[in-house]
Design a protein around this motif. Structure first.
Motif: not given
Length: 326
Positions: A245-266
């Motif tokens: 179940q290990r998972m780490e991500q942060t998502q920024l949801i915008g009016s025209k799309g989405k950015i997914t990034f990681s602080y620690f994993e990749n």
């Protein structure tokens, strides 16, 4: 000053690769002394890293006339004490994160910095890493439009480092030493960068509990937070799942799309818009603190400014306190 001559208080694991070697690789910077309460370990570190002087007493390092700046790399429970002593001795301080045990200690540190005029910096080095600057550039260029919502998710399995090899858990999950649990240790980085990216968080609240009883600190946290800009956010952190179940991500949801990034994993950044999917791979440097240390040295020498200061560093402690109720 012509050259920033650093002394390290607490030459433990974080200084081995992340930070310690960087002081000698930055222009106009040199590591001249280290201190650890265990004299044998201090001497060993100095030998292995070619540091000319070592101490087993912090005041001896702070008062060494050849040291004109101090890096405090101990656990958080001693950050305020050592930083204040060094600033009162007139020496700029670079302190590890989290900045202190709580927001009140951070304010005490900043108050001394203001009173003495001695600068204070915090090791929130993601503010200067190319990976995170790429995320910031994408947001600033409005690639996904206006940011509406932030989602932070982190679920990890218990690690031997935190559980400890002996009868007592690691300091990171001992609140009297760390200020909280792994949430306190890791989310401080996350909230600091989010404020650098999106501006100040106005309100934050949450629930922190200990579900598994593996140690005394909280092991699960959920949170809501709102930025002054109107952007809203949620987060969840759980440190007692199985490795599948290990998972780490942060998502920024915008009016025209989405950015997914990681602080620690990749090292990948994923951008999704109507035009399709773009991915960026931006590896970390060998010494992850080196870009920030270079900016701090330039700041001390009056040649620039650091993006991470005592004032900005205190913000994440305040947010953590609001969420956990500590």
């Amino acid at each position: 000053m012509d050259q920033v001559k650093w002394g390290i208080i607490g030459c433990g694991d974080v200084t081995e690769v992340k930070s310690g070697q960087a002081f000698n690789k930055v222009p106009n910077s040199v590591l001249v002394a280290v201190m650890r309460r265990d004299a044998g370990k201090a001497a060993d570190y100095a030998r292995r890293h070619n540091v000319p002087t070592w101490y087993d007493d912090a005041d001896a390092l702070i008062n060494d006339p050849n040291v004109n700046a101090v890096y405090v790399a101990t656990p958080p429970d001693s950050h305020a004490d050592y930083a204040i002593r060094a600033m009162r001795a007139g020496k700029p301080v670079y302190v590890e994160k989290p900045m202190a045990l709580n927001a009140a200690e951070c304010e005490a540190m900043n108050r001394v910095s203001r009173e003495t005029g001695v600068p204070l910096f915090v090791a929130f080095y993601r503010r200067s890493l190319p990976y995170f600057l790429t995320v910031k550039e994408l947001v600033d260029q409005r690639v996904i439009g206006d940011i509406r919502y932030v989602s932070v998710q982190l679920t990890w399995q218990p690690a031997a480092r935190e559980l400890g090899a002996g009868p007592e858990p690691n300091w990171r999950v001992t609140p009297a030493i760390s200020g909280g649990g792994l949430f306190h240790d890791l989310a401080s980085h996350q909230f600091d960068f989010l404020e650098y990216l999106l501006g100040p968080i106005k309100t934050a609240s949450g629930i922190a509990q200990n579900q598994a009883g593996l140690y005394s600190a909280d092991d699960i946290v959920v949170a809501n937070f709102a930025f002054e800009s109107g952007v809203l956010g949620t987060g969840s952190w759980c440190f007692t799942v199985n490795k599948e179940q290990r998972m780490e991500q942060t998502q920024l949801i915008g009016s025209k799309g989405k950015i997914t990034f990681s602080y620690f994993e990749n090292f990948r950044i994923k951008v999704e818009t109507e035009s399709g999917v773009d991915e960026y791979t931006v590896p970390f440097p060998e010494h992850v603190q080196q870009p920030l240390i270079e900016l701090i040295v330039r700041d001390i020498r009056g040649e620039g400014s650091s993006p991470s200061t005592g004032e900005t560093g205190a913000r994440s402690n305040w947010i953590l306190d609001q969420i956990t109720g500590h």
